[in-house]
Design a protein around this motif. Structure first.
Motif, PDB file in Angstrom:
ATOM      1  N   LEU A 295      30.824  40.550  44.535  1.00  0.00           N
ATOM      2  CA  LEU A 295      31.822  40.486  43.468  1.00  0.00           C
ATOM      3  C   LEU A 295      32.459  39.109  43.408  1.00  0.00           C
ATOM      4  O   LEU A 295      32.623  38.516  42.336  1.00  0.00           O
ATOM      5  CB  LEU A 295      32.890  41.562  43.690  1.00  0.00           C
ATOM      6  CG  LEU A 295      33.919  41.713  42.564  1.00  0.00           C
ATOM      7  CD1 LEU A 295      33.291  42.414  41.376  1.00  0.00           C
ATOM      8  CD2 LEU A 295      35.138  42.485  43.060  1.00  0.00           C
ATOM      9  N   ALA A 299      32.401  36.170  40.450  1.00  0.00           N
ATOM     10  CA  ALA A 299      33.624  35.550  39.935  1.00  0.00           C
ATOM     11  C   ALA A 299      33.546  34.030  40.024  1.00  0.00           C
ATOM     12  O   ALA A 299      33.894  33.316  39.073  1.00  0.00           O
ATOM     13  CB  ALA A 299      34.835  36.061  40.714  1.00  0.00           C
ATOM     14  N   LEU A 320      34.371  40.562  35.285  1.00  0.00           N
ATOM     15  CA  LEU A 320      33.902  41.366  36.411  1.00  0.00           C
ATOM     16  C   LEU A 320      33.824  42.843  36.062  1.00  0.00           C
ATOM     17  O   LEU A 320      33.025  43.585  36.652  1.00  0.00           O
ATOM     18  CB  LEU A 320      34.834  41.169  37.617  1.00  0.00           C
ATOM     19  CG  LEU A 320      34.884  39.761  38.230  1.00  0.00           C
ATOM     20  CD1 LEU A 320      35.938  39.711  39.330  1.00  0.00           C
ATOM     21  CD2 LEU A 320      33.520  39.358  38.777  1.00  0.00           C
ATOM     22  N   ALA A 327      39.789  43.564  42.382  1.00  0.00           N
ATOM     23  CA  ALA A 327      39.382  42.152  42.436  1.00  0.00           C
ATOM     24  C   ALA A 327      40.231  41.374  43.443  1.00  0.00           C
ATOM     25  O   ALA A 327      39.711  40.598  44.251  1.00  0.00           O
ATOM     26  CB  ALA A 327      39.487  41.523  41.062  1.00  0.00           C
TER      27      ALA A 327
END
Length: 402
Positions: A295, A299, A320, A327
């Motif tokens: 993740l 980003a 995302l 996050a």
């Protein structure tokens, strides 16, 4: 009467990628000066007598050397009075020479710290370790020590201790390999290991294969220098830190040019430490221990691609497709404590630095393009990150003109 042609002696070890990148940068500087005639002599670490003969018996207007850790070479250059630009070594190698000498170094402690941050981004390992150069085969322990220092210090900032191997010279390569094998087997797994250079990482891979340690499952291995021929020569291929070491060669050539043209030769050594600029080239020898790493990687990729578009944290979250809470949690787990906003700011500052190196826009224009509405605020952030004013950074890095 001063001669038109400048005869330059370049002492360098081309067997390493760093030497080849230094050579390229020095030639790039020389291209703009039609009066530079360069003679390249590759240093043979274990038979330097011929090189000493060249230094002492042939005439040069200037010398650039990256091989000062070779004792006989250092002694010959210390006795010389020819303007000398030294790359990546200590003043202690030639302690008695003070006139017409410049020391241009790359901040290797920053490289070690950068590598530590990469491991922190990958998650939590049970152990962290550093492996020095194989001191039975090289004269270059000093840079290894600096990289170890930066690695250790950065981990300690996060409350993490680390161990090291190779602090002492082994009796032979075979003894070194046996000791490395025993040491690797004792480390808690999974373990994150930084090797001081790609060649040393290759030796670690060989030992792991011999004793059944799995890379990257048991040992997550990262090296430095990113010599592609070496990194791709083993399985798994090595993840390695690519540096801009060539900047040091360019600066060394620039300093030599200044000394040769000066009417009054400098009476004290000039010392220049260039900030490290690093990038991890991902291959197969490193693996994440955290579910948040993919993740965070997505980003970072989005932020890098859109750094000049004045993006916000909200834009990143939308890309995302996850909640702000998730996050933020993944970034805290996998990004060394840095926030999404920190990443955006870092990417924008990197764009600012790139535009400054191009030397074509005003600072106000650069601030606007990179999403900074207040140039004064940008100047403050830039100096905090790079240790130089924007004008100073531009003066140091802008392309040279004939």
């Amino acid at each position: 009467k001063q001669r038109t042609i400048r005869e330059i002696l370049l002492l360098i070890n081309l067997s390493r990628i760093s030497g080849r990148e230094l050579l390229t940068a020095i030639f790039r500087f020389a291209e703009a000066r039609s009066n530079w005639r360069i003679r390249v002599v590759q240093v043979q670490e274990h038979s330097p007598s011929e090189l000493v003969h060249v230094i002492e018996d042939e005439h040069f207007d200037g010398i650039i050397s990256s091989e000062m850790e070779v004792p006989d070479v250092a002694s010959a250059l210390e006795r010389s009075t020819v303007p000398l630009s030294v790359i990546g070594t200590r003043k202690e190698c030639i302690p008695h020479r003070t006139r017409s000498v410049a020391f241009c170094t790359y901040d290797d402690t920053q490289i070690g710290a950068f590598a530590a941050n990469h491991f922190l981004h990958l998650g939590r390992f049970k152990a962290y370790a550093f492996v020095h150069y194989n001191l039975t085969r090289t004269y270059y322990p000093y840079l290894s020590m600096l990289r170890r220092k930066g690695f250790r210090k950065q981990l300690l900032k996060h409350g993490i201790s680390s161990v090291s191997f190779g602090d002492r010279i082994a009796e032979s390569p075979e003894a070194d390999s046996r000791a490395l094998e025993s040491w690797l087997l004792t480390l808690p797994k999974p373990c994150a290991i930084l090797a001081a250079a790609d060649m040393r990482a290759i030796e670690i891979v060989a030992v792991c294969n011999r004793v059944g340690l799995r890379i990257p499952d048991d040992i997550s291995l990262l090296s430095i220098d990113n010599d592609e021929y070496l990194c791709l020569s083993v399985l798994p291929a090595l993840t390695s830190v690519r540096t801009s070491i060539g900047d040091t060669g360019y600066e060394a050539a620039r300093r030599l040019d200044i000394m040769m043209r000066a009417r009054n030769k400098p009476k004290v050594p000039v010392r220049v430490i260039l900030p490290a600029s690093c990038e991890v080239v991902e291959r197969d020898s490193c693996r994440s221990t955290s579910a948040g790493v993919p993740l965070v990687a997505r980003a970072k990729s989005y932020i890098s691609d859109h750094a000049r578009e004045n993006i916000t944290v909200r834009d990143v979250i939308a890309h995302l497709g996850v909640s702000r809470r998730l996050a933020d949690l993944r970034f805290r787990e996998s990004n060394g404590g840095k926030t999404i906003l920190d990443e955006i700011t870092a990417a924008r500052l990197a764009e600012v630095a790139a535009l400054l190196r191009a030397d074509t826009m005003s600072i106000t224009q650069i601030a606007k393009i990179c999403g900074f509405s207040n140039p004064t605020y940008l100047k403050t952030l830039f100096k905090r990150k790079f240790g130089l004013t924007m004008r100073g950074y531009r003066a140091l890095n802008a392309p040279s003109r004939p």
